[in-house]
Write a protein that holds these residues in place. Sequence first.
Motif, PDB file in Angstrom:
ATOM      1  N   LYS A  47    -120.726  80.517  16.495  1.00  0.00           N
ATOM      2  CA  LYS A  47    -119.509  80.953  15.799  1.00  0.00           C
ATOM      3  C   LYS A  47    -118.566  81.674  16.759  1.00  0.00           C
ATOM      4  O   LYS A  47    -117.359  81.478  16.709  1.00  0.00           O
ATOM      5  CB  LYS A  47    -119.865  81.858  14.617  1.00  0.00           C
ATOM      6  N   LYS A  48    -119.135  82.485  17.636  1.00  0.00           N
ATOM      7  CA  LYS A  48    -118.312  83.183  18.631  1.00  0.00           C
ATOM      8  C   LYS A  48    -117.684  82.172  19.583  1.00  0.00           C
ATOM      9  O   LYS A  48    -116.501  82.274  19.922  1.00  0.00           O
ATOM     10  CB  LYS A  48    -119.138  84.195  19.406  1.00  0.00           C
ATOM     11  N   ALA A  49    -118.450  81.170  19.995  1.00  0.00           N
ATOM     12  CA  ALA A  49    -117.932  80.133  20.892  1.00  0.00           C
ATOM     13  C   ALA A  49    -116.798  79.369  20.220  1.00  0.00           C
ATOM     14  O   ALA A  49    -115.788  79.058  20.855  1.00  0.00           O
ATOM     15  CB  ALA A  49    -119.049  79.184  21.315  1.00  0.00           C
ATOM     16  N   ILE A  50    -116.947  79.069  18.945  1.00  0.00           N
ATOM     17  CA  ILE A  50    -115.896  78.355  18.199  1.00  0.00           C
ATOM     18  C   ILE A  50    -114.639  79.211  18.125  1.00  0.00           C
ATOM     19  O   ILE A  50    -113.532  78.739  18.384  1.00  0.00           O
ATOM     20  CB  ILE A  50    -116.383  77.979  16.783  1.00  0.00           C
ATOM     21  N   ARG A  51    -114.815  80.486  17.774  1.00  0.00           N
ATOM     22  CA  ARG A  51    -113.657  81.389  17.680  1.00  0.00           C
ATOM     23  C   ARG A  51    -112.948  81.519  19.020  1.00  0.00           C
ATOM     24  O   ARG A  51    -111.723  81.409  19.111  1.00  0.00           O
ATOM     25  CB  ARG A  51    -114.100  82.759  17.166  1.00  0.00           C
ATOM     26  N   ASP A  52    -113.722  81.725  20.087  1.00  0.00           N
ATOM     27  CA  ASP A  52    -113.137  81.864  21.423  1.00  0.00           C
ATOM     28  C   ASP A  52    -112.426  80.581  21.856  1.00  0.00           C
ATOM     29  O   ASP A  52    -111.353  80.633  22.458  1.00  0.00           O
ATOM     30  CB  ASP A  52    -114.205  82.240  22.450  1.00  0.00           C
ATOM     31  N   PHE A  53    -113.024  79.439  21.550  1.00  0.00           N
ATOM     32  CA  PHE A  53    -112.429  78.147  21.873  1.00  0.00           C
ATOM     33  C   PHE A  53    -111.089  77.991  21.157  1.00  0.00           C
ATOM     34  O   PHE A  53    -110.101  77.551  21.754  1.00  0.00           O
ATOM     35  CB  PHE A  53    -113.387  77.021  21.478  1.00  0.00           C
ATOM     36  N   CYS A  54    -111.053  78.362  19.885  1.00  0.00           N
ATOM     37  CA  CYS A  54    -109.813  78.250  19.121  1.00  0.00           C
ATOM     38  C   CYS A  54    -108.730  79.176  19.684  1.00  0.00           C
ATOM     39  O   CYS A  54    -107.573  78.774  19.801  1.00  0.00           O
ATOM     40  CB  CYS A  54    -110.066  78.562  17.650  1.00  0.00           C
ATOM     41  N   ILE A  55    -109.104  80.383  20.036  1.00  0.00           N
ATOM     42  CA  ILE A  55    -108.146  81.323  20.623  1.00  0.00           C
ATOM     43  C   ILE A  55    -107.580  80.746  21.914  1.00  0.00           C
ATOM     44  O   ILE A  55    -106.372  80.790  22.147  1.00  0.00           O
ATOM     45  CB  ILE A  55    -108.805  82.700  20.859  1.00  0.00           C
ATOM     46  N   GLU A  56    -108.461  80.181  22.725  1.00  0.00           N
ATOM     47  CA  GLU A  56    -108.043  79.568  23.993  1.00  0.00           C
ATOM     48  C   GLU A  56    -107.043  78.437  23.770  1.00  0.00           C
ATOM     49  O   GLU A  56    -106.115  78.254  24.551  1.00  0.00           O
ATOM     50  CB  GLU A  56    -109.286  79.031  24.698  1.00  0.00           C
ATOM     51  N   LYS A  57    -107.218  77.716  22.663  1.00  0.00           N
ATOM     52  CA  LYS A  57    -106.345  76.582  22.356  1.00  0.00           C
ATOM     53  C   LYS A  57    -105.157  76.959  21.479  1.00  0.00           C
ATOM     54  O   LYS A  57    -104.371  76.103  21.092  1.00  0.00           O
ATOM     55  CB  LYS A  57    -107.145  75.462  21.668  1.00  0.00           C
ATOM     56  N   GLY A  58    -105.036  78.243  21.130  1.00  0.00           N
ATOM     57  CA  GLY A  58    -103.897  78.703  20.346  1.00  0.00           C
ATOM     58  C   GLY A  58    -104.022  78.467  18.854  1.00  0.00           C
ATOM     59  O   GLY A  58    -103.020  78.432  18.153  1.00  0.00           O
ATOM     60  N   LEU A  59    -105.244  78.309  18.373  1.00  0.00           N
ATOM     61  CA  LEU A  59    -105.470  78.089  16.942  1.00  0.00           C
ATOM     62  C   LEU A  59    -106.122  79.316  16.324  1.00  0.00           C
ATOM     63  O   LEU A  59    -106.874  80.033  16.978  1.00  0.00           O
ATOM     64  CB  LEU A  59    -106.397  76.892  16.716  1.00  0.00           C
ATOM     65  N   VAL A  60    -105.857  79.530  15.056  1.00  0.00           N
ATOM     66  CA  VAL A  60    -106.485  80.621  14.326  1.00  0.00           C
ATOM     67  C   VAL A  60    -107.688  80.057  13.588  1.00  0.00           C
ATOM     68  O   VAL A  60    -107.590  79.053  12.895  1.00  0.00           O
ATOM     69  CB  VAL A  60    -105.502  81.260  13.314  1.00  0.00           C
ATOM     70  N   PHE A  61    -108.835  80.683  13.774  1.00  0.00           N
ATOM     71  CA  PHE A  61    -110.049  80.262  13.068  1.00  0.00           C
ATOM     72  C   PHE A  61    -110.669  81.495  12.469  1.00  0.00           C
ATOM     73  O   PHE A  61    -111.141  82.394  13.153  1.00  0.00           O
ATOM     74  CB  PHE A  61    -111.040  79.603  14.034  1.00  0.00           C
ATOM     75  N   GLU A  62    -110.644  81.560  11.142  1.00  0.00           N
ATOM     76  CA  GLU A  62    -111.211  82.710  10.443  1.00  0.00           C
ATOM     77  C   GLU A  62    -112.554  82.318   9.865  1.00  0.00           C
ATOM     78  O   GLU A  62    -112.683  81.303   9.220  1.00  0.00           O
ATOM     79  CB  GLU A  62    -110.263  83.165   9.338  1.00  0.00           C
ATOM     80  N   ASP A  63    -113.559  83.166  10.129  1.00  0.00           N
ATOM     81  CA  ASP A  63    -114.904  82.912   9.595  1.00  0.00           C
ATOM     82  C   ASP A  63    -114.944  83.019   8.106  1.00  0.00           C
ATOM     83  O   ASP A  63    -114.268  83.671   7.471  1.00  0.00           O
ATOM     84  CB  ASP A  63    -115.920  83.891  10.194  1.00  0.00           C
TER      85      ASP A  63
END
Length: 63
Positions: A47-63
């Motif tokens: 989940k942390k990897a997904i969140r970090d990946f989204c931040i890196e790509k400029g997307l918001v991902f809320e758990d």
Amino acid sequence: MTYSEKIKIVREKLLLTQDEIANELGVNSITVCRWETGKSEPNMKAKKAIRDFCIEKGLVFED
């Protein structure tokens, strides 16, 4: 929205295959498939990897 739906939406927004996003996250493509179908849910590390990946790509991902 379920976690599985969110993961699929992120992947589709980035125009990535399950294999490609799996490589980016350091998991198997079968794991991504299971997440997207709701058969399993990512552990905390994933989940942390997904969140970090989204931040890196400029997307918001809320758990």
